[in-house]
Every structure is written in C-alpha cells, then in structure tokens.
Design a protein around this motif. Structure first.
Motif, PDB file in Angstrom:
ATOM      1  N   LEU A  62      35.228  28.654  28.945  1.00  0.00           N
ATOM      2  CA  LEU A  62      34.140  28.491  27.983  1.00  0.00           C
ATOM      3  C   LEU A  62      34.135  29.576  26.912  1.00  0.00           C
ATOM      4  N   GLY A  63      35.314  30.108  26.619  1.00  0.00           N
ATOM      5  CA  GLY A  63      35.417  31.101  25.561  1.00  0.00           C
ATOM      6  C   GLY A  63      34.994  32.495  25.941  1.00  0.00           C
ATOM      7  N   SER A  64      34.823  32.742  27.241  1.00  0.00           N
ATOM      8  CA  SER A  64      34.416  34.090  27.661  1.00  0.00           C
ATOM      9  C   SER A  64      35.535  35.086  27.362  1.00  0.00           C
ATOM     10  N   SER A  65      35.148  36.319  27.066  1.00  0.00           N
ATOM     11  CA  SER A  65      36.116  37.360  26.742  1.00  0.00           C
ATOM     12  C   SER A  65      36.168  38.387  27.869  1.00  0.00           C
ATOM     13  N   MET A  66      37.075  39.324  27.760  1.00  0.00           N
ATOM     14  CA  MET A  66      37.190  40.393  28.751  1.00  0.00           C
ATOM     15  C   MET A  66      35.927  41.258  28.711  1.00  0.00           C
ATOM     16  N   PRO A  67      35.191  41.331  29.816  1.00  0.00           N
ATOM     17  CA  PRO A  67      33.971  42.154  29.799  1.00  0.00           C
ATOM     18  C   PRO A  67      34.267  43.645  29.925  1.00  0.00           C
ATOM     19  N   TYR A  68      35.444  43.956  30.428  1.00  0.00           N
ATOM     20  CA  TYR A  68      35.869  45.350  30.614  1.00  0.00           C
ATOM     21  C   TYR A  68      37.357  45.420  30.263  1.00  0.00           C
ATOM     22  N   PRO A  69      37.853  46.599  29.896  1.00  0.00           N
ATOM     23  CA  PRO A  69      39.277  46.694  29.554  1.00  0.00           C
ATOM     24  C   PRO A  69      40.207  46.312  30.705  1.00  0.00           C
ATOM     25  N   ARG A  70      39.767  46.580  31.933  1.00  0.00           N
ATOM     26  CA  ARG A  70      40.542  46.227  33.124  1.00  0.00           C
ATOM     27  C   ARG A  70      39.594  45.662  34.170  1.00  0.00           C
ATOM     28  N   VAL A  71      40.034  44.577  34.824  1.00  0.00           N
ATOM     29  CA  VAL A  71      39.209  43.929  35.848  1.00  0.00           C
ATOM     30  C   VAL A  71      40.009  43.805  37.133  1.00  0.00           C
ATOM     31  N   ILE A  72      39.421  44.268  38.232  1.00  0.00           N
ATOM     32  CA  ILE A  72      39.892  43.915  39.572  1.00  0.00           C
ATOM     33  C   ILE A  72      39.049  42.717  39.998  1.00  0.00           C
ATOM     34  N   PRO A  73      39.644  41.534  40.208  1.00  0.00           N
ATOM     35  CA  PRO A  73      38.842  40.335  40.429  1.00  0.00           C
ATOM     36  C   PRO A  73      38.245  40.246  41.832  1.00  0.00           C
ATOM     37  N   HIS A  74      37.388  39.257  41.988  1.00  0.00           N
ATOM     38  CA  HIS A  74      36.763  38.786  43.228  1.00  0.00           C
ATOM     39  C   HIS A  74      35.477  39.556  43.536  1.00  0.00           C
ATOM     40  N   SER A  75      34.473  38.791  43.961  1.00  0.00           N
ATOM     41  CA  SER A  75      33.169  39.364  44.301  1.00  0.00           C
ATOM     42  C   SER A  75      32.896  39.407  45.797  1.00  0.00           C
ATOM     43  N   ASP A  76      33.617  38.609  46.587  1.00  0.00           N
ATOM     44  CA  ASP A  76      33.308  38.473  48.017  1.00  0.00           C
ATOM     45  C   ASP A  76      34.371  39.159  48.870  1.00  0.00           C
ATOM     46  N   ALA A  77      33.946  39.665  50.032  1.00  0.00           N
ATOM     47  CA  ALA A  77      34.901  40.330  50.925  1.00  0.00           C
ATOM     48  C   ALA A  77      34.262  40.587  52.270  1.00  0.00           C
ATOM     49  N   ALA A  78      35.113  40.990  53.208  1.00  0.00           N
ATOM     50  CA  ALA A  78      34.679  41.572  54.474  1.00  0.00           C
ATOM     51  C   ALA A  78      35.532  42.801  54.721  1.00  0.00           C
ATOM     52  N   GLY A  79      34.949  43.774  55.411  1.00  0.00           N
ATOM     53  CA  GLY A  79      35.678  45.007  55.695  1.00  0.00           C
ATOM     54  C   GLY A  79      34.807  45.996  56.429  1.00  0.00           C
ATOM     55  N   VAL A  80      35.125  47.261  56.279  1.00  0.00           N
ATOM     56  CA  VAL A  80      34.433  48.341  57.001  1.00  0.00           C
ATOM     57  C   VAL A  80      34.048  49.426  56.003  1.00  0.00           C
ATOM     58  N   ILE A  81      32.821  49.890  56.076  1.00  0.00           N
ATOM     59  CA  ILE A  81      32.382  51.005  55.238  1.00  0.00           C
ATOM     60  C   ILE A  81      33.078  52.279  55.704  1.00  0.00           C
ATOM     61  N   ASP A  82      33.727  52.962  54.754  1.00  0.00           N
ATOM     62  CA  ASP A  82      34.420  54.200  55.138  1.00  0.00           C
ATOM     63  C   ASP A  82      33.893  55.425  54.402  1.00  0.00           C
ATOM     64  N   LYS A  83      32.980  55.224  53.440  1.00  0.00           N
ATOM     65  CA  LYS A  83      32.408  56.364  52.717  1.00  0.00           C
ATOM     66  C   LYS A  83      31.101  55.920  52.081  1.00  0.00           C
ATOM     67  N   VAL A  84      30.122  56.820  52.027  1.00  0.00           N
ATOM     68  CA  VAL A  84      28.835  56.492  51.414  1.00  0.00           C
ATOM     69  C   VAL A  84      28.488  57.531  50.355  1.00  0.00           C
ATOM     70  N   GLY A  85      27.707  57.119  49.370  1.00  0.00           N
ATOM     71  CA  GLY A  85      27.241  58.019  48.330  1.00  0.00           C
ATOM     72  C   GLY A  85      25.918  58.661  48.697  1.00  0.00           C
ATOM     73  N   ASP A  86      25.442  59.518  47.822  1.00  0.00           N
ATOM     74  CA  ASP A  86      24.166  60.196  48.052  1.00  0.00           C
ATOM     75  C   ASP A  86      23.047  59.174  48.202  1.00  0.00           C
ATOM     76  N   GLY A  87      22.169  59.448  49.148  1.00  0.00           N
ATOM     77  CA  GLY A  87      21.024  58.586  49.374  1.00  0.00           C
ATOM     78  C   GLY A  87      21.265  57.433  50.311  1.00  0.00           C
ATOM     79  N   VAL A  88      22.484  57.301  50.825  1.00  0.00           N
ATOM     80  CA  VAL A  88      22.811  56.235  51.775  1.00  0.00           C
ATOM     81  C   VAL A  88      22.977  56.852  53.161  1.00  0.00           C
TER      82      VAL A  88
END
Length: 326
Positions: free
Chosen positions: A52-78
């Motif tokens: 539909l004519g969409s353009s690159m929203p960022y200069p580089r994209v790592i695709p996909h929104s869904d996943a499963a895995g294991v948390i290995d690091k957390v940021g402040d406040g988590v």
C-alpha cells in the motif's frame, strides 16, 4: 548476535540479510529476550514489500513482532527475578525498528508474557498478532457467553484462534471455509456448525443454525462477505473485520443501518494497550487450560528466512515459524 534485517524494501531474497549485528541492551522498563522461535505474519512480509505504498519507517529493520524465548537481561525498574523466565513476545516490531528475527530482542516489560512450562515455544510464538487480533475480534464488544459467533476463514491463523477463544468464552461457533472439500478439516469440538462458502446458499445454511441471526461476525474479507454478513446478522450484531480484498469495500449500507449493525475495523498495531494486555492474559489462560492449539505449517532456520517470507506470501495453511536458537 545473529540476526536478519533489511535496509530497503523489496522481494525477500533480494533484501533480507543474515549476519552479525551488535547485541541489544534493555533500557528502563524493558527486558531482553533470547529468542528461540520467531513467528512470521503477513503483516511482516507486507512491511518488507512496501504494501500500500508504505515506506521504510527506520533505516534498518529487523522483522517480526512475535516470538518465544527466555528473558536473559532486564532494564532499570524491572524485577530482576524475571531473568530466566520463559515468555512469549508480542509487538516487538510495532513502532519499533528491531523485531524478533534475531538471537535477542528487546521489548517493554509487559510485552514479554510468562509462558507456562507445559506449553511449547511454537505455540508461544503463535499467540501474538493472530491471537491478539482474534481476541479483539471476539471480545472487544463484550462477553460472548450464550451468543452465536460466526467466524469466517475458520481454518486460518486468526480465524482458528477466534473460534477457539469464542468457544472458550461460552459461545456457539459457526465457522465458514471457502470450499466444501475443507469441511472435514474443521474441528467439530470447537465449531458447532461449519458451512462452505461455495455451497448453493450459504446464508440459508447459516440461518438454519441461527434462525434469529448471529450476534458477532469475525470477518477475514469484508469485501467478499458483506452481503452474506448482512443476510445472517441479528439485530445489534457486530461485524469485526480484520481484512478485506477490495481496498474500497462496498457495503449494503441501509440494510445494515436498519439492523443497527456495528462495523468494527481491527488494525492490530493500534489496539489500546489495555486491550492488548487483557488479550495476553486471556490467551495465556486459555492456552494453559488446553483450549488453544495452533496448526504449525513450516519452520525454517534463520538462515532461510527469505524462504519463510515467501511461504507466507504464497499463502496456505499453517503457522510459519523461524527457529533462531535451541
């Protein structure tokens, strides 16, 4: 980390690269997930193609929104106790540059949902976009206990999960398939009545099961089914549409108006945050109770991600996955 990315839009084999990128690190309120399985959605391939004519929203994209895995690091406040937790991930590449087609992905804390130990990573990686879309289609307008829900495309990714969620929520489910030959593939434990759209009079068949009309419609192609939906909806029904084949879709406006039908259009990236969180809770609960299953089609190693994208673009049944780490 090993990752796949694209710097320009185009055919999968031409623009998708696989190689090493710097490891990401979680910021405040974020977690980093070591990805085992990444789910491929049609929306991912459409973004890559410039649909539909969409353009690159960022200069580089790592695709996909869904996943499963294991948390290995957390940021402040988590809570640090989340490290080592199995999770399923949604929205990783929704308004963000770097998604889940990589060894590591970073997402806001609430978008990494605890995955019960008895559920597989393949199921977890299949709950994001299709599951949350299905949940919104079924429950956005209230509970469905005792209601009749018509699910079009009941063998598809969203349709199958919508039927299962509606049944889990206490509804009677009527499901449609495109061809009579697909009727035997419908799960009779979930779908009380199934109808083929190539039948002589599918509206009459649906009305035979729901003489007063259906209360909710989960719609995969509004342009194809608008007249059928108008013929089978009850007074004050809701048509929740997440797809159409004609960009400018025609509707039988006056009959729908006189029947006080609500048309709800569903764009998953912009669902309210609270709705996504509720969907995540309900999807996990339903899956944990054995009420959700997903038809896994093909799984490809990350090095073959272009083949996975081509498989999604070609259509066909079954969830397409990319395996990242063991």
């Amino acid at each position: 980390m090993l990752a796949s990315w694209y710097d320009q839009q185009g055919p999968a084999a031409d623009v998708l690269h696989v190689g090493e990128l710097p490891d990401p690190h979680p910021g405040p309120g974020e977690v980093r997930v070591r990805v085992s399985v990444s789910g491929v959605n049609p929306g991912d391939t459409k973004k890559r193609r410039g649909w539909l004519g969409s353009s690159m929203p960022y200069p580089r994209v790592i695709p996909h929104s869904d996943a499963a895995g294991v948390i290995d690091k957390v940021g402040d406040g988590v809570d640090a106790r989340r490290v080592g937790e199995r999770v399923w991930v949604y929205g990783a590449q929704s308004y963000r540059a770097f998604g889940t087609a990589a060894q590591y992905t970073v997402v806001p804390d609430q978008q990494a949902v605890p995955l019960p130990d008895h559920l597989g990573d393949e199921l977890g990686a299949s709950l994001g976009i299709p599951g949350i879309t299905a949940h919104r289609a079924v429950f956005a307008d209230g509970p469905v206990d005792g209601r009749i829900v018509l699910v079009h495309g009941v063998l598809g990714g969203v349709g199958s999960l919508a039927a299962q969620l509606a049944r889990w929520g206490g509804a009677t489910v009527i499901g449609t398939v495109r061809r009579s030959g697909d009727l035997d593939s419908v799960d009779a434990a979930v779908v009380s009545h199934s109808v083929a759209l190539d039948a002589d009079d599918p509206a009459a068949e649906i009305r035979a099961y729901a003489p007063d009309g259906v209360h909710r419609v989960v719609e995969v192609s509004l342009s194809a089914n608008a007249d059928l939906d108008n013929a089978v909806t009850a007074l004050d029904a809701v048509i929740a549409a997440y797809g159409t084949h004609a960009d400018r879709t025609e509707l039988p406006f006056w009959p729908l108006l006189f029947n006080n039908v609500t048309l709800r259009l569903l764009g998953s990236d912009d669902f309210p945050a609270a709705a996504k969180r509720q969907a995540a809770r309900d999807l996990t609960a339903a899956a944990a109770a054995g009420a959700l299953t997903v038809d896994i089609g093909d799984a490809y190693p990350l090095q073959d991600i272009a083949k996975a994208h081509d498989r999604v673009d070609a259509g066909g049944r079954g969830r397409v996955l990319v395996t990242v780490t063991g």
